[in-house]
Scaffold this motif. Structure first.
Motif, PDB file in Angstrom:
ATOM      1  N   PHE B  16      65.419 157.382  43.971  1.00 42.30           N
ATOM      2  CA  PHE B  16      64.520 158.389  43.372  1.00 42.30           C
ATOM      3  C   PHE B  16      64.798 159.686  44.103  1.00 42.30           C
ATOM      4  CE2 PHE B  16      61.841 154.513  43.081  1.00 42.30           C
ATOM      5  CZ  PHE B  16      61.692 154.467  41.717  1.00 42.30           C
ATOM      6  N   THR B  19      64.451 159.636  47.927  1.00 46.33           N
ATOM      7  CA  THR B  19      64.326 158.319  48.551  1.00 46.33           C
ATOM      8  C   THR B  19      65.287 157.293  47.944  1.00 46.33           C
ATOM      9  OG1 THR B  19      62.425 158.134  47.105  1.00 46.33           O
ATOM     10  CG2 THR B  19      61.988 158.288  49.463  1.00 46.33           C
ATOM     11  N   ALA B  21      65.145 153.882  47.323  1.00 47.06           N
ATOM     12  CA  ALA B  21      64.077 152.880  47.330  1.00 47.06           C
ATOM     13  C   ALA B  21      64.647 151.470  47.471  1.00 47.06           C
ATOM     14  CB  ALA B  21      63.245 152.991  46.062  1.00 47.06           C
ATOM     15  N   PRO B  40      57.046 144.998  54.105  1.00 50.59           N
ATOM     16  CA  PRO B  40      55.885 145.878  54.247  1.00 50.59           C
ATOM     17  C   PRO B  40      55.733 146.757  53.018  1.00 50.59           C
ATOM     18  CG  PRO B  40      57.699 146.666  55.596  1.00 50.59           C
ATOM     19  CD  PRO B  40      58.121 145.350  55.045  1.00 50.59           C
ATOM     20  N   SER B  41      54.567 147.308  52.868  1.00 53.00           N
ATOM     21  CA  SER B  41      54.288 148.157  51.718  1.00 53.00           C
ATOM     22  C   SER B  41      55.218 149.371  51.720  1.00 53.00           C
ATOM     23  CB  SER B  41      52.814 148.552  51.831  1.00 53.00           C
ATOM     24  OG  SER B  41      52.548 149.612  51.030  1.00 53.00           O
ATOM     25  N   GLY B  42      55.756 149.692  50.560  1.00 56.36           N
ATOM     26  CA  GLY B  42      56.645 150.851  50.448  1.00 56.36           C
ATOM     27  C   GLY B  42      58.105 150.547  50.714  1.00 56.36           C
ATOM     28  N   CYS B  43      58.468 149.267  50.863  1.00 54.21           N
ATOM     29  CA  CYS B  43      59.855 148.963  51.203  1.00 54.21           C
ATOM     30  C   CYS B  43      60.722 148.839  49.953  1.00 54.21           C
ATOM     31  CB  CYS B  43      59.934 147.686  52.031  1.00 54.21           C
ATOM     32  SG  CYS B  43      59.548 146.206  51.101  1.00 54.21           S
ATOM     33  N   GLY B  44      60.120 148.878  48.766  1.00 51.15           N
ATOM     34  CA  GLY B  44      60.921 148.844  47.548  1.00 51.15           C
ATOM     35  C   GLY B  44      60.774 147.579  46.723  1.00 51.15           C
ATOM     36  N   LYS B  45      59.796 146.755  47.028  1.00 50.78           N
ATOM     37  CA  LYS B  45      59.632 145.490  46.306  1.00 50.78           C
ATOM     38  C   LYS B  45      59.308 145.722  44.832  1.00 50.78           C
ATOM     39  CE  LYS B  45      56.144 144.196  48.845  1.00 50.78           C
ATOM     40  NZ  LYS B  45      55.888 145.315  49.741  1.00 50.78           N
ATOM     41  N   THR B  46      58.294 146.552  44.589  1.00 48.84           N
ATOM     42  CA  THR B  46      57.905 146.801  43.201  1.00 48.84           C
ATOM     43  C   THR B  46      59.056 147.411  42.417  1.00 48.84           C
ATOM     44  OG1 THR B  46      55.603 147.076  43.861  1.00 48.84           O
ATOM     45  CG2 THR B  46      56.229 148.000  41.736  1.00 48.84           C
ATOM     46  N   THR B  47      59.825 148.254  43.078  1.00 46.41           N
ATOM     47  CA  THR B  47      60.952 148.889  42.400  1.00 46.41           C
ATOM     48  C   THR B  47      61.946 147.838  41.907  1.00 46.41           C
ATOM     49  OG1 THR B  47      60.632 150.774  43.849  1.00 46.41           O
ATOM     50  CG2 THR B  47      62.693 150.681  42.639  1.00 46.41           C
TER      51      THR B  47
END
Ligand SMILES: Nc1ncnc2c1ncn2[C@@H]1O[C@H](COP(=O)(O)OP(=O)(O)O)[C@@H](O)[C@H]1O
Ligand SMILES: [Mg+2]
Lengths: 285, 364
Positions: B16, B19, B21, B40-47
């Motif tokens: 992005f 970043t 991601a 951890p949160s923000g590491c790119g899992k949802t992406t």
């Protein structure tokens, strides 16, 4: 709640109560009494429904009302059809600055008075106006064209005046729709139409209903736009009320028309709510 | 012929603007397995999830389902379904219509849809609630409805994005077990993402630990715990005492180091560690043997005597913070066999652990 709380409540509620009673209820009671007065001689009146009967017995009045109601419904539907994609774009697709700018652009026309706005349209649409000149200049037509004084011009004016009142409730309800809801709609195999039909529109229904009620009422009660942009034969019901009060000096009949407008338009709104299976409570949240 | 995996991600990358991601991630999920991505949160899992579901296009790399690339397939045609982070049940429909939504899209017969919906509700243990509204269900019931809504479509892969995040602790513990048995019952491939290690460890056949867009280690839960490959995994999976220190001497894979706090430790090297190098050492609190006196712990590569600085009582997970001679504190798990029940601040304890329990990673 002690005496203290009671005093606070009275203080808080009093502006609302004053506003409701002085500006809305009292004048309406007065008008209602007036509308029940039948003139039987010089300065002689008796209480009867004669004024109301006049409305139903005189085809011109009834026809004008039906025409006004029909045109207002058309204006409402067209406004909804135009406002929905705009609102969707503002609420769901535009981000950040663009979002606020677009929203502001819907608001800008309301910084000038309705009269000036309507004159703006007249400058654009009249025989010697910008549209007509442009068409002649580009050679599409050979002589001046009159766009004003017909139903289409009036419709344009009505939609333009109403747009904001449809966009605001639509944007508000659409913004409250979680994006993941739309994504889930696609993820489970739906196409754009399915998602719109089954998820977006049902969610936006309160906004659609409240926006439509406001736009319908505004169009029905509009006076300037039909007079200035509409044709000679396209009489608007508010014009008839105006002429009874001001031209004919028949306040009794004017008051009766006013109440008929209130009653019949409420009836139409109620009918539309019933037809679409919505309730006012659901709409007001 | 090699067995075809349900899902293969090959050199998947997503950028992005600024970043990165997801950074060059590859993994394969065999048929019918439970695969977790833990990070951890923000590491790119949802992406990653959104790329598999089709809501995001990868910057580069390929996604294959049953061996066929799906990059050109739109989300509503992909044979994957997703349970969203906040479930995204449709509040404008009742439960039966929610579950039937996808079936209606397939143009099935109304009778068949009703039968399938009833069957799905039965399988998730909620028979007969089809007429209820979404807001009338409890958190755990919504969870199951969200899964049923996907499972009626018989997807090749079910994606779950932190689905237990919104539940309270007790229910979460319960749903962990339940999800695993649902997966077995439906015999479908699950890809599950979470930041909660116990969810990932309990349910998964394979876990990928993710950090800052990259996979640190892809392994079984037990291997992640017992044999972490990187300092991040050692620190993220389970609890650890963590020291930075300098290597004094190396013999074979045995390392002698002195921590910044001045404690001398013998550990096992992970990767190449040279004398004089700075390393990070990890020791799990539960891997440390405790006794009231030195005699009680036996022979160990590392042994210390110290005083209790703090008792952190937490039932089965109780800990004691021990200040050892030579400086520094060590976090030690307390065995709940009764002998340490009356432990007070200031009491003396002896501790010890083997060289294989303290893993040393070259710091970089
Ligand atoms: N649409 C987007 N635009 C820009 N950056 C994004 C977008 N979506 C996610 N990111 C960034 O990508 C990184 C990974 O996000 P995400 O996949 O949501 O993390 P996780 O699910 O592991 O918490 C974050 O740094 C986030 O800020
Ligand atoms: Mg996430």
């Amino acid at each position: 709640m002690g005496a203290h709380g009671k005093l606070g409540f009275i203080l808080l509620a009093s502006p609302l109560v004053l506003w409701l009673s002085l500006l809305i209820i009292i004048p309406h009671i007065d008008l209602f009494i007036l509308s029940l007065q039948e003139k039987i001689g010089v300065r002689q009146y008796q209480t009867s429904f004669a004024n109301y009967m006049t409305f139903f017995s005189e085809p011109l009045y009834l026809r004008t009302f039906l025409r006004t109601a029909f045109m207002s419904i058309v204006a409402t539907v067209l406004t909804l059809l135009i406002a929905f994609p705009i609102s969707y774009y503002i609420a769901k697709i535009a981000r950040g600055r663009l979002q606020s700018i677009l929203f502001l652009m819907c608001l800008v026309p309301f910084w000038v008075s309705e009269l000036v706005r309507t004159f703006g349209w007249m400058i654009l649409l009249r025989e010697t106006g910008i549209f007509s000149n442009f068409l002649q200049w580009s050679g599409i037509v050979s002589g001046p064209v009159e766009f004003l004084y017909n139903d289409a011009a009036m419709m344009v004016g009505l939609i333009y005046t109403s747009m904001l009142f449809m966009v605001v409730p639509l944007v508000t309800t659409l913004e409250s729709l979680d994006d993941s809801m739309i994504e889930a709609g696609y993820d489970l195999g739906g196409n754009g139409y399915n998602v719109l039909r089954e998820i977006i529109i049902p969610h936006a229904m309160p906004g659609i209903v409240s926006g439509s009620i406001v736009v319908f009422m505004l169009s029905l009660g509009n006076y300037l736009t039909p007079i200035m942009l509409g044709g000679k034969d396209s009489l608007w019901f508010t014009e008839m009320i105006y002429s009874q009060f001001i031209v004919r000096f028949n306040w009794e009949l004017g008051a009766a028309f006013g109440f008929l407008l209130l009653g019949l338009s409420s009836l139409i709104v109620w009918g539309a709510l019933k037809l679409s299976g919505q309730t006012l409570e659901k709409t007001m949240g | 012929m090699t067995a075809v995996n349900d899902l293969d991600c090959i050199n998947l990358t997503k950028r992005f603007d600024e970043t990165l991601a997801v950074d060059d991630v590859s993994f394969s999920v065999p048929r019918g397995s439970f695969f977790s991505i833990l990070g951890p949160s923000g590491c790119g899992k949802t992406t990653i999830m959104r790329m598999i579901a089709g809501f995001l296009d990868p910057t580069s790399g390929d996604i294959q389902i049953k061996g066929k690339s799906v990059l050109d397939t739109v989300p509503n045609k992909r044979p994957v379904n997703m349970v969203f982070q906040h479930l995204a049940l449709f509040p404008m429909m009742n439960i039966a219509d929610n579950i039937g939504y996808g079936l209606r899209r397939q143009g099935l017969d109304k009778k068949l849809i009703d039968a399938k919906v009833a069957d799905a509700l039965e399988r998730v243990g909620l028979p007969g609630i089809g007429n209820r509204r979404v807001e009338q269900l409890s958190g755990g019931q919504k969870q199951r409805v969200a899964i049923a809504r996907c499972m009626v479509l018989e997807p090749d892969v079910l994606l779950l994005d932190e689905p237990l995040g919104a539940l309270d602790l007790k229910l979460r513990e319960h749903m962990k077990v339940e999800l695993k048995s649902l997966q077995a019952a439906f015999d479908t491939t699950f890809v599950y993402i979470t930041h909660d290690q116990s969810e990932a460890l309990v349910m998964s056949d394979q876990v990928a630990v993710m950090n800052a867009g990259r996979f640190e280690q892809l392994d079984t839960a037990a291997n992640l715990y017992y044999a972490p490959q990187t300092p991040f995994v050692a620190g993220f999976v389970g609890d650890s005492n963590r020291w930075k220190g300098r290597v004094e001497s190396v013999s074979g894979d045995q390392v002698k180091l002195v921590t910044e706090t001045g404690v001398s430790i013998i550990g096992t090297a992970r990767g190449t560690v040279q004398s004089g190098a700075t390393v990070e050492a990890f020791v799990r609190p539960e891997a440390i043997r405790v006794a009231h006196s030195v005699n009680g712990i036996g022979e160990h590569a590392n042994s210390f005597v110290g005083n209790v600085e703090n008792v952190l009582f937490n039932g089965a997970n109780s800990r004691v913070l021990l200040r050892v001679e030579g400086g520094g504190t060590i976090d030690v798990a307390l065995p709940q066999s009764g002998e340490f029940n009356g432990l007070q601040r200031g009491d003396a304890l002896a501790i010890g652990w083997g060289a294989s329990q303290s893993l040393c990673f070259g710091a970089n």
